[in-house]
Write a protein that holds these residues in place. Structure first.
Motif, mmCIF file in Angstrom:
data_model
loop_
_atom_site.group_PDB
_atom_site.id
_atom_site.type_symbol
_atom_site.label_atom_id
_atom_site.label_comp_id
_atom_site.label_asym_id
_atom_site.label_seq_id
_atom_site.Cartn_x
_atom_site.Cartn_y
_atom_site.Cartn_z
ATOM 1 N N SER A 70 0.474 5.458 -3.128
ATOM 2 C CA SER A 70 0.339 5.809 -4.563
ATOM 3 C C SER A 70 1.152 4.724 -5.245
ATOM 4 O O SER A 70 0.388 4.300 -6.397
ATOM 5 C CB SER A 70 0.690 7.184 -4.852
ATOM 6 N N HIS A 73 -1.401 1.478 -5.455
ATOM 7 C CA HIS A 73 -2.318 1.854 -6.558
ATOM 8 C C HIS A 73 -2.019 1.632 -7.796
ATOM 9 O O HIS A 73 -2.611 1.112 -8.699
ATOM 10 C CB HIS A 73 -3.062 3.286 -6.111
ATOM 11 N N GLN A 74 -0.877 2.194 -8.229
ATOM 12 C CA GLN A 74 -0.481 1.914 -9.700
ATOM 13 C C GLN A 74 -0.270 0.624 -9.927
ATOM 14 O O GLN A 74 -0.695 -0.095 -11.141
ATOM 15 C CB GLN A 74 0.879 2.652 -9.812
ATOM 16 N N LEU A 76 -1.759 -1.884 -8.810
ATOM 17 C CA LEU A 76 -3.110 -2.808 -8.460
ATOM 18 C C LEU A 76 -4.010 -2.599 -9.837
ATOM 19 O O LEU A 76 -4.787 -3.287 -10.279
ATOM 20 C CB LEU A 76 -3.944 -2.044 -7.463
ATOM 21 N N ASN A 77 -3.681 -1.399 -10.322
ATOM 22 C CA ASN A 77 -4.363 -0.956 -11.777
ATOM 23 C C ASN A 77 -3.722 -1.506 -13.099
ATOM 24 O O ASN A 77 -4.175 -1.336 -13.985
ATOM 25 C CB ASN A 77 -4.616 0.623 -12.000
ATOM 26 N N THR A 90 3.890 -5.007 -5.063
ATOM 27 C CA THR A 90 3.270 -4.315 -3.905
ATOM 28 C C THR A 90 4.396 -4.451 -2.594
ATOM 29 O O THR A 90 4.261 -3.224 -1.903
ATOM 30 C CB THR A 90 1.923 -4.513 -3.650
ATOM 31 N N LEU A 131 -5.218 -2.798 0.565
ATOM 32 C CA LEU A 131 -4.884 -3.096 -0.759
ATOM 33 C C LEU A 131 -4.637 -4.389 -0.968
ATOM 34 O O LEU A 131 -4.712 -4.971 -2.067
ATOM 35 C CB LEU A 131 -3.950 -1.808 -0.899
#
Length: 207
Positions: A70, A73-74, A76-77, A90, A131
């Motif tokens: 999670s 993902h934060q 990556l965005n 990351t 990812l």
């Protein structure tokens, strides 16, 4: 009076109870009956949610994995940061020692919870490698670095970093841990064919 609970609530109760019992007794010594007795439910109810004790373990593993994934993902965005910054953030997010309560981390490393430990590391590598590969490909497209085998290099890097920085496997003082981290990042620089110390500087800034 019989108490009925919503599906997600009952499933969570089973996971919470099993996690607490694994903490007390260890995974190997804890039985399905122990879980049933602690909650006060019938076997049929348990098997409606989980096929076995190991499937409960998989559910607990997913919780730990989701903490790391999670966060990744934060990162990556975030469009406003460079691929280099995304990669370093990351990398820091996947360090399980930063994401899990100290007492629980100690339990994971107990010999009787070896299967739990193994499954967590396996799931983090399986979910994080794609990812990280996205970040590597983004960096290639933007001309930030070169990488011949993005997925394979990230799998190798993840296994090495998660293993070497795992305090349950290798006991190190703070200075030795830092040297390992810097060495791992130096290897990453070579994998991506960037100038020496490019990532090390970013790593130090994120400490």
């Amino acid at each position: 009076m019989r108490i009925t609970k919503e599906y997600d609530e009952r499933r969570t109760e089973i996971l919470d109870t099993a996690e607490r019992l694994f903490h007390i007794k260890g995974y190997d010594k804890c039985t399905v009956n122990d879980i049933l007795n602690a909650i006060g439910i019938a076997k049929g109810t348990f098997y409606h949610y989980f096929k076995s004790k190991e499937e409960v373990l998989d559910g607990i593993v997913s919780r730990y994995k989701e903490i790391v994934v999670s966060k990744a993902h934060q990162i990556l965005n975030i469009d406003a940061i460079s691929p280099e910054e995304k990669l370093m953030r990351t990398f820091m997010a996947m360090r399980i020692t930063n994401q899990i309560d100290g007492d629980m981390l100690e339990d994971i490393h107990k010999p009787e919870n070896a299967l739990l430990h193994k499954k967590i590391l396996n799931q983090i590598v399986s979910d994080m490698a794609p990812l990280l590969t996205k970040i590597i490909k983004e960096g290639i497209e933007k001309g930030a670095w070169n990488c011949k085998y993005p997925l394979e290099y990230m799998q190798i890097f993840l296994v090495a970093s998660l293993t070497l920085t795992d305090e349950g496997i290798f006991e190190m003082d703070a200075d030795s841990q830092m040297k390992i981290m810097v060495a791992l990042i130096s290897i990453l620089e070579k994998m991506l064919e960037v100038p020496e110390d490019s990532f090390v500087k970013l790593f130090m800034q994120n400490q």
